[in-house]
Every structure is written in structure tokens, then in C-alpha cells.
Write a protein that holds these residues in place. Structure first.
Motif, mmCIF file in Angstrom:
data_model
loop_
_atom_site.group_PDB
_atom_site.id
_atom_site.type_symbol
_atom_site.label_atom_id
_atom_site.label_comp_id
_atom_site.label_asym_id
_atom_site.label_seq_id
_atom_site.Cartn_x
_atom_site.Cartn_y
_atom_site.Cartn_z
ATOM 1 N N THR A 454 38.828 43.817 39.979
ATOM 2 C CA THR A 454 39.650 42.999 39.086
ATOM 3 C C THR A 454 40.862 43.748 38.553
ATOM 4 O O THR A 454 42.002 43.266 38.636
ATOM 5 C CB THR A 454 38.792 42.495 37.907
ATOM 6 N N ASP A 455 40.641 44.944 37.996
ATOM 7 C CA ASP A 455 41.757 45.703 37.415
ATOM 8 C C ASP A 455 42.758 46.134 38.481
ATOM 9 O O ASP A 455 43.974 46.139 38.246
ATOM 10 C CB ASP A 455 41.232 46.931 36.660
ATOM 11 N N LEU A 460 48.244 45.260 41.099
ATOM 12 C CA LEU A 460 49.020 44.953 42.296
ATOM 13 C C LEU A 460 49.859 43.693 42.143
ATOM 14 O O LEU A 460 51.026 43.661 42.554
ATOM 15 C CB LEU A 460 48.094 44.800 43.504
ATOM 16 N N VAL A 461 49.270 42.637 41.586
ATOM 17 C CA VAL A 461 49.973 41.340 41.554
ATOM 18 C C VAL A 461 50.125 40.782 40.151
ATOM 19 O O VAL A 461 50.586 39.645 39.982
ATOM 20 C CB VAL A 461 49.267 40.302 42.460
ATOM 21 N N GLY A 462 49.731 41.531 39.117
ATOM 22 C CA GLY A 462 49.879 41.050 37.756
ATOM 23 C C GLY A 462 48.787 40.077 37.365
ATOM 24 O O GLY A 462 47.712 40.040 37.969
ATOM 25 N N LYS A 470 36.180 42.045 45.161
ATOM 26 C CA LYS A 470 35.334 43.196 45.471
ATOM 27 C C LYS A 470 36.051 44.501 45.131
ATOM 28 O O LYS A 470 37.275 44.585 45.161
ATOM 29 C CB LYS A 470 34.968 43.206 46.957
ATOM 30 N N SER A 471 35.267 45.536 44.852
ATOM 31 C CA SER A 471 35.847 46.865 44.737
ATOM 32 C C SER A 471 36.443 47.258 46.077
ATOM 33 O O SER A 471 35.796 47.137 47.127
ATOM 34 C CB SER A 471 34.778 47.881 44.330
ATOM 35 N N LEU A 472 37.671 47.753 46.048
ATOM 36 C CA LEU A 472 38.323 48.228 47.269
ATOM 37 C C LEU A 472 37.480 49.282 47.964
ATOM 38 O O LEU A 472 37.315 49.269 49.192
ATOM 39 C CB LEU A 472 39.699 48.797 46.912
ATOM 40 N N TYR A 473 36.909 50.187 47.182
ATOM 41 C CA TYR A 473 36.184 51.321 47.762
ATOM 42 C C TYR A 473 34.821 50.890 48.301
ATOM 43 O O TYR A 473 34.308 51.506 49.234
ATOM 44 C CB TYR A 473 36.034 52.419 46.720
ATOM 45 N N ALA A 474 34.240 49.824 47.738
ATOM 46 C CA ALA A 474 32.972 49.322 48.268
ATOM 47 C C ALA A 474 33.157 48.764 49.671
ATOM 48 O O ALA A 474 32.347 49.006 50.574
ATOM 49 C CB ALA A 474 32.407 48.246 47.335
#
Length: 713
Positions: A454-455, A460-462, A470-474
């Protein structure tokens, strides 16, 4: 409701006793379940195609008048004719629903502007693609692609371009929460829908059956994320659709605090199903105590969080000071800290050196991550280095250092110093990469969906709301377990959401220099609450001011573009840094390419007569690997070569075309337009080894005629 229950309801309306008897027998029959997962395959789905021109023979619905918040007439009509009248076009309509014997079909008329075309999943489709923009930052790297389309039809289109060629599929389908998170036949499935679970299963099964055709069953993986509402049913469905796969389930904590649910356990996890095909195996992951067998990673010295900017309480008073760097890129001296009230330009100057302060590209004064004394101690040992020279930016040189953990790796002999840079900084590599096999319960800080989902999307897009990314790293970790040794892998996500999968693939390529491609598909559905607001304004699907709020245009495309370029939609550098495995500023972006498309629906006649070539062209380019230039129009000289493929439209130039193909480097495919079997075979014999000849438009039309079934029972 299924077809059979529809018929029972109609029987009840005619004869209550007969209807009740039929319903009783139906319930008795349906209670006799066979082993395995049993559910109703509901009537085939149909999808609205706003913006698609209305043609004679189309199935359509009549839209609600502008300004109404409710949906329009949900009946299906067939367009039997089109007439120009009063400056507009009027469609003659005939009812599509069944009628009783002896009754004529209902007829009507409506303005074309008040109609929306409907595509049923059992209908034949002949897809094309129209580019809606692209970003090129990756030189000769293959393009990532994002397709705005109903994902079932997008999957059908990919059967022509990628049948049996997908190395990994990662999907995060709707969780069926009952909170207007997905539609079945143009209607949100609510929590009180008694067919909620079977509709969801029918919805997922249709897509999985097509996805199976796309996977390389000799060596590939399917990853499906799900929560507690459908995981048990999904497990059975996956076993039925993919009986040849080896399936494992992983529990992953995505919310360490847990979601509060009064009177129930706080839910903190999701589930990941991994289906491995053929030779696919879990590759393992590097033990964090021993790194990954690569260079010891450095961390940028400049603090990244605004709460640590100069002048803040957290930033302190001793970490804003000049670092004097010579023209050769070595640190000559570390100056004393400047009080908050002192202009940095008043700091003493040293001849032949640049005073470097921790300044963001937008001019924000930050702090260094260490005090001057600590930095000097590390510098003497070679644990500080000067990076890129950026004279046009407020901070003229990048300064990096080794953290205490990386220093401990060197001092405990887990990593070896193999040399020194001109500024005396160490060059250290890990002696070996200790691999461990991951367990089936993941509790990693990097998988926190709030912070790294979420954060991150907000940065990235406001403030463009997207629920539960999803978590990018997951996602990255899940894919790396199977693709670390596949630098040219093709990854598909047909529930693309915010675009996390493409972002994860770009990060993987950045880490190891790979050329992996991501293909994303998502529709442009507008959220339920937003739809009501837009309808009140007199807007309808297909209007530009409606479509700009759809998930693809409002979230997916901007997020992929921001991740790639490092810039927000309004052109500002994205704040923050990537963490964990590969640490660098998000604003750096990636050396990658991406193109965005919208799916079109063509007619076989237009395809066969070369009238749809401009929309077919992207499919040929994708089939050839989505690399290099695309042949956008029919060549005037009768043939043309791009980097990855060739096109022959005039058989009189076959020999010249064959010679050109033989002389070209990196050519993969040759598309040959002919209806003559013998001439096609003659051209095939001219093709060099390694170049696959494909007959147009026979291969295209045959593929989609074969693919026309809706997967119904």
C-alpha cells in the motif's frame, strides 16, 4: 443462477406443482455428489465492450439514460440493421432471449450511442491490439506488456502468441469477500448470493483452463495467492484442472498486527499455492548470513526518510556536514557539522575539491546516515566509497558505506576483500553462497503488505486508491524461487491489479542482468462507489471521463510507468529506496521497456483481407518475442524485416525474402501471407535453421476458430 434452476423457475410460473416436483428431484439429484470438487458451471459469462463500434449481428445491451445511477436494461438484443436518421444512427434490434413456441421475437429500436456491445465467452473472437503508449529506457531489452482487456479474452489472444511458452504465472484473483470486489456477468457478487462460491469457481476455472494452454508444461510454475475465504475450494479446483502438477501451499504473513475481527481471530496471513510442472523445482534462497555469492552490498549514506531531514528532531544536529571530494573522486576531508541556521554555502571551500552535502534532487536538505567521526573511522578502513559524479544535481557525488552487518561479514571471513578502488574503498565478495530451502511458513518483514504494498503504491502514483496491493518483495521472492536460473523467462499475470508482478520482474532483472518479460492483463473496471458518482454526472462506460477512472488507466499503467521511469504521474522523482536484496533509489527507475495496449475485436473478413493488419501487427511482434522494432503496416515492396521477425506479403519476392532472412542475425520468425499451401511450403524451404515460418492469416484464423469454445459443461 444456473441454466437448470432458470428452467425450474419458469416451470413454477406455469405450473406450481410441476415446478415444485422438479425442484425436489433436482435437490435430491444434486445431493448425490461424486468424489472431488463439484459445483455448477453457470451460464457462460458475457462482458460489455464500451467503445467497440456497433455492427450488424452484434449482441448488445441498452444503456441506462445519462444521469441515472442504476444499470440499464440487462436483456440481450441482436442488431439486425443500422439506419442513418436525424443526424445519428439507429439500430434495429431483435430479442436474444428464448420465447415460447408460437410467439415472435420482441423487436425494438435504439440509438447506437445508447448501446454497448456484448461478447459472450462462447463466442468466437478475433483479437487485435492497439498501442496506447510505450516507454523505452532499455536499449535492446524486450518489452513488458500491459493489456487492457477482459482477462478471459486476453488469455485467448495469448494462445496465438504464447501457447506453451509461459515460464511462470503469478495471479492474485478476487478473494470473493462479498464486498463488491468482482463481477459475474456484469453484476457484483454479494455476500448474500447463495451461488457465490460456485460462481467464483466457474469464473476461475474458465481462466485456468486457458492458462494451462499457455504454460510450458515441461518446466514452469503457477503461483496463486488467496485468503481464507476460498483457499480450500481453490485447492481442489487446482488439483482437478492441473492433475499433473506438484502442488504445495505456503502460509505467508502479510499483516503482522492482524486484521481486527470482533469475536474472531485476527487474520494476518494469506496463502500461496505453488504448482510445479515438469522439471520445475524450488531453487532455494540465499542464507542471509552468507549473502548471495555476489559483491558485498553498499548502502547510500544519505538518509532517505523525510522525518530525518535537516532541521528535524529525528535528524539531529551532527549529521549535516560537508564531505570534500576531489576531481578524481576521492574523499579529501570530512568537515564539521553545520548548525541548522547556517547556510550550507557558507561552509569553507577546499581548492580542487567539491563540498558534497546530502541533498535530494528536488533540493531538500537531508542528513548523512553517520556522524562525521564514525564516517572517518570507516573511511580509513576502506568502508566508504565515492560513487557516480552527478554535477548537474544538488548532490554532486554519491557517497556509500558498508553497514555494520556487511563489515562483520568481512571481519568474520564470510566475505573476502579482493582489491581496493582508487579511493581506497574495499572490493569485497562473499566466498560462497549458502543456499537453504524455504519453509512453508513465511514471516518476513519484507512481505508486509501495508508497508511494501500500500505505502509503496502511494509513493509511486500518489493517493490513487487501490485495495490491498501485494508486497513487491513478496511477489519478487516467490518468482525468484523458480526463475533465478531463467534470465529470459516470460511471466504472466492475468489479474494484474496495481501491476506488482511487472515491478517485481523489473527488479529481478536489475539484480542479475536478466531479460525476463512480464505480460499483464487487467480490465478497466471502475470501482462500485465511483461508478455511482460518475453516473450522477451523466457519464457512462466508454466515455473518456469514465474510462480514465478504470483500474488499468488509473492504477496499473501509471504504477508500471512510475516504477520504470522513477517518476510519479506528475513528473516528480519517486521518494524512497528499494530495500532488502537490492538497495537503490526508487527514482533511478529501471533500464527496461514497456508498452501498453487495448484489446480489439476484429472480423475474420477484415483479417483475411489485410484490413486489420495494423491491429494484428502487435500480436505478431509479441509472438516473435516483443523485442525491437515492430512492422506496423503492410510493406510496399512486398516484404520487410524487423530485428526479431520478417513479413512476406508478395510471394513474387519469396527468394529475395529468403536471402534476407538467411543474412539476418537474431531472426526468430517469418510470417508469410498466402492461401496457397504449395507456395507456403516453398517459402518454408528457403528459411534458415532457427527461423520458424508461420502462415498468415491461416494460423491466426484457425487458432481462434479452434479457441472459440467457452469451456462450459
Amino acid at each position: 443462477m444456473s441454466r437448470l434452476t432458470d428452467l425450474i423457475a419458469r416451470a413454477k410460473a406455469k405450473d406450481a406443482q410441476l415446478g415444485s416436483d422438479l425442484e425436489k428431484e433436482f435437490r435430491a439429484l444434486s445431493s448425490r455428489r461424486a468424489f472431488g470438487l463439484n459445483f455448477e458451471r453457470h451460464r457462460p459469462e458475457a462482458v460489455e465492450l464500451p467503445g467497440r463500434p456497433v455492427r450488424k449481428g452484434d449482441k448488445v445491451r441498452i444503456l441506462a439514460p445519462r444521469g441515472e445511477t442504476k444499470r440499464g436494461d440487462q436483456r440481450l438484443w441482436i442488431v439486425t440493421g443500422l439506419t442513418r436518421r436525424d443526424g445519428g444512427t439507429i439500430a434495429r434490434l431483435e430479442g436474444h432471449e428464448e420465447v415460447e413456441a408460437g410467439h415472435a421475437l420482441e423487436t425494438a429500436e435504439a440509438a447506437v450511442d445508447d448501446l454497448v456491445v456484448i461478447a459472450a465467452f462462447g463466442d468466437r473472437i478475433y483479437p487485435g491490439l492497439v498501442s496506447t503508449g510505450k516507454i523505452e529506457r532499455g536499449d535492446r531489452a524486450p518489452f513488458h506488456t500491459v493489456i487492457n482487456a477482459e482477462n478471459y479474452h486476453a488469455l485467448k489472444a495469448l494462445t496465438y502468441t504464447h501457447r506453451g511458452r509461459i515460464d511462470a504465472i503469478y495471479i492474485d484473483p478476487p478473494y470473493n469477500s462479498g464486498a463488491s470486489d468482482w463481477k459475474y456477468n456484469n453484476d457484483y457478487v454479494g455476500e448474500d448470493d447463495q451461488y457465490r462460491h460456485s460462481k467464483w469457481l466457474a469464473f476461475i476455472e474458465r481462466r485456468l483452463l486457458v492458462a494451462r494452454e499457455l504454460l510450458n508444461l515441461k518446466n514452469s510454475v503457477l503461483i496463486v495467492a488467496i485468503d481464507d475465504k476460498e483457499y480450500s475450494r481453490l485447492a481442489l479446483l487446482l488439483e482437478q484442472v492441473f492433475p499433473d502438477a506438484r502442488m504445495e501451499m505456503v502460509t505467508t504473513v502479510i499483516n503482522p498486527r492482524g486484521k481486527y475481527r470482533k469475536g474472531n481471530f485476527g487474520r494476518c496471513e494469506d496463502y500461496l499455492f505453488f504448482l510445479m510442472f515438469g522439471e520445475a523445482v524450488v531453487l532455494g534462497e540465499a542464507d542471509q548470513d552468507y549473502g548471495e555469492g555476489a559483491s558485498v552490498p553498499w548502502r547510500t549514506l544519505r538518509r532517505s526518510d523525510l522525518s530525518s531531514a535537516r532541521g528535524t528532531k529525528k535528524g539531529g544536529t551532527s549529521q549535516f556536514y560537508p564531505i570534500y571530494v576531489s576531481e578524481a573522486g576521492t574523499i579529501l576531508q570530512i568537515g564539521p557539522p553545520l548548525p541548522h541556521s547556517v547556510d550550507r554555502n557558507s561552509a569553507p571551500q577546499i581548492e580542487g575539491a567539491t563540498a558534497v552535502f546530502p541533498i535530494r534532487d528536488d533540493g531538500t536538505e537531508m542528513n548523512w546516515g553517520l556522524t562525521g567521526g564514525s564516517l572517518e573511522d570507516l573511511r580509513r578502513k576502506g568502508y566508504v566509497r565515492v560513487g557516480r559524479h552527478t554535477p548537474d544535481k544538488p548532490q554532486a557525488f554519491e557517497i556509500s558505506y558498508l553497514t555494520s552487518g556487511r563489515i562483520a561479514d568481512i571481519e568474520t571471513k564470510k566475505a573476502t576483500v579482493v582489491g581496493r578502488n582508487p579511493d581506497n574503498s574495499v572490493i569485497a565478495i562473499y566466498d560462497e553462497s549458502k543456499i537453504k530451502m524455504p519453509i512453508t511458513s513465511w514471516h518476513k518483514p519484507s512481505h508486509n503488505a501495508e508497508i511494501h504494498g500500500t505505502d509503496l503504491v502511494k509513493s509511486l502514483v500518489g493517493e490513487r486508491g487501490f485495495p490491498f496491493p501485494k508486497s513487491l518483495y513478496a511477489v519478487e521472492d516467490s518468482l525468484r524461487l523458480f526463475l533465478a536460473n531463467k534470465p529470459d523467462a516470460v511471466v504472466l499475470d492475468f489479474f494484474a491489479g496495481s501491476g506488482t508482478t511487472a515491478h517485481a520482474v523489473m527488479r529481478m532483472n536489475h539484480l542479475d542482468g536478466g531479460r525476463r518479460q512480464a505480460i499483464l492483463t487487467t480490465n478497466n473496471e471502475v470501482g462500485a462507489d465511483e461508478q455511482i458518482k460518475l453516473r450522477k454526472k451523466g457519464l457512462r462506460p466508454g466515455d473518456a471521463d469514465w474510462e480514465c477512472w478504470g483500474i488499468c488507466d488509473y492504477i496499473t499503467k501509471p504504477r508500471v510507468a512510475s516504477a520504470l521511469t522513477g517518476l510519479t504521474p506528475d513528473g516528480r522523482p519517486v521518494e524512497g529506496e528499494y530495500k532488502f536484496v537490492d538497495e537503490f533509489p526508487i527514482a533511478d527507475g529501471f533500464a527496461a521497456n514497456a508498452e501498453f495496449f487495448t484489446l480489439t475485436y476484429e472480423t475474420p473478413r477484415a483479417v483475411d483481407h489485410n484490413k486489420a493488419f495494423a491491429r494484428i501487427a502487435p500480436l505478431l511482434w509479441m509472438r516473435a518475442g516483443s523485442t525491437g522494432r515492430r512492422i506496423e503496416a503492410l510493406p510496399e515492396r512486398g516484404w520487410e524485416l524487423a530485428e526479431a521477425y520478417g513479413l512476406l506479403t508478395d510471394m513474387d519476392h519469396a527468394e529475395v525474402f529468403g536471402e534476407a532472412c538467411a543474412a539476418a542475425e537474431g531472426l526468430r520468425m517469418a510470417f508469410i501471407v498466402t492461401n496457397d499451401d504449395r507456395r507456403f511450403e516453398a517459402v518454408c524451404r528457403l528459411m534458415p535453421e532457427g527461423v520458424e515460418p508461420v502462415r498468415l492469416y491461416e494460423s491466426y484464423l484457425t487458432n481462434f476458430a479452434f479457441e472459440s469454445g467457452g469451456g462450459e459443461e
